[in-house]
Design a protein around this motif. Structure first.
Motif, PDB file in Angstrom:
ATOM      1  N   SER A  66      56.671  -1.939 -17.315  1.00 22.99           N
ATOM      2  CA  SER A  66      58.063  -2.373 -17.420  1.00 22.99           C
ATOM      3  C   SER A  66      58.924  -1.608 -16.431  1.00 22.99           C
ATOM      4  O   SER A  66      58.548  -0.542 -15.955  1.00 22.99           O
ATOM      5  CB  SER A  66      58.600  -2.152 -18.838  1.00 22.99           C
ATOM      6  N   SER A 171      62.450  -5.907 -16.153  1.00 22.50           N
ATOM      7  CA  SER A 171      61.386  -6.813 -16.605  1.00 22.50           C
ATOM      8  C   SER A 171      61.637  -7.138 -18.069  1.00 22.50           C
ATOM      9  O   SER A 171      61.997  -6.270 -18.865  1.00 22.50           O
ATOM     10  CB  SER A 171      60.002  -6.164 -16.437  1.00 22.50           C
ATOM     11  N   ASP A 172      61.495  -8.424 -18.389  1.00 22.72           N
ATOM     12  CA  ASP A 172      61.791  -8.861 -19.743  1.00 22.72           C
ATOM     13  C   ASP A 172      61.122 -10.214 -19.979  1.00 22.72           C
ATOM     14  O   ASP A 172      61.340 -11.150 -19.204  1.00 22.72           O
ATOM     15  CB  ASP A 172      63.307  -8.981 -19.920  1.00 22.72           C
TER      16      ASP A 172
END
Length: 175
Positions: A66, A171-172
């Protein structure tokens, strides 16, 4: 001003069980408004973090789980954090690179910044990571992205005419 939102969708991979999770961060940058303090040539934590990540990628097998850098679309990022995974024997290399890059960043921005700090700490093991090719493309894109003053006004002394700010990298949900 205008905003550009660039997405890189991916299908997450299962995090390798035999790797160690680390949180790599760049913090302590002054930040500021991207339309006002951009002329100060302050450090952009996103750009610094991704320069370091590219160096790590060149020396060890690294997986990015992430990333979360910057907070607002119109602010120069003060901090940026990534959770990565590397083999246990590579942890010392990652920490050494972080120490070396902190020295580089501090020297590079000595006239502007006074608190840049790079750290590497243990992190909780994530469940998934980005595919290697996606992580490589993300790192290349962030490092190549223009950031800072592009052109000063010819009509008004001291006025920024054109600038770019890589304000947010996150980031997701597989994007």
């Amino acid at each position: 001003g205008t905003d550009a939102n660039i997405t890189l969708p991916y299908k997450a991979e299962v995090a390798p069980a035999d790797y160690k999770a680390l949180e790599i961060s760049v913090k302590g940058c002054k930040g500021g408004h991207s339309g006002i303090q951009i002329v100060c040539q302050r450090a952009n934590a996103n750009k610094l973090l991704f320069r370091l990540l590219r160096a790590v990628e060149k020396q060890v097998d690294m997986k990015i789980a992430s990333v979360d850098g910057g907070g607002l679309r119109n602010a120069i990022p003060r901090e940026s954090v990534a959770v990565v995974m590397v083999k246990a024997e590579a942890v010392a290399t990652v920490k050494h690179l972080a120490e070396e890059f902190e020295k580089i960043f501090v020297a590079e921005f000595a006239a502007v910044e006074d608190s840049i700090a790079v750290s590497v700490v243990d992190a909780a093991a994530p469940q998934s990571v980005m595919p290697t090719d996606v992580a490589h493309r993300l790192m290349a894109a962030v490092v190549a992205c223009p950031d800072g003053v592009e052109k000063m006004s010819l009509a008004m002394e001291g006025l920024v005419q054109t600038s770019n700010n890589l304000a947010r990298v996150v980031s997701d949900n597989n994007v």
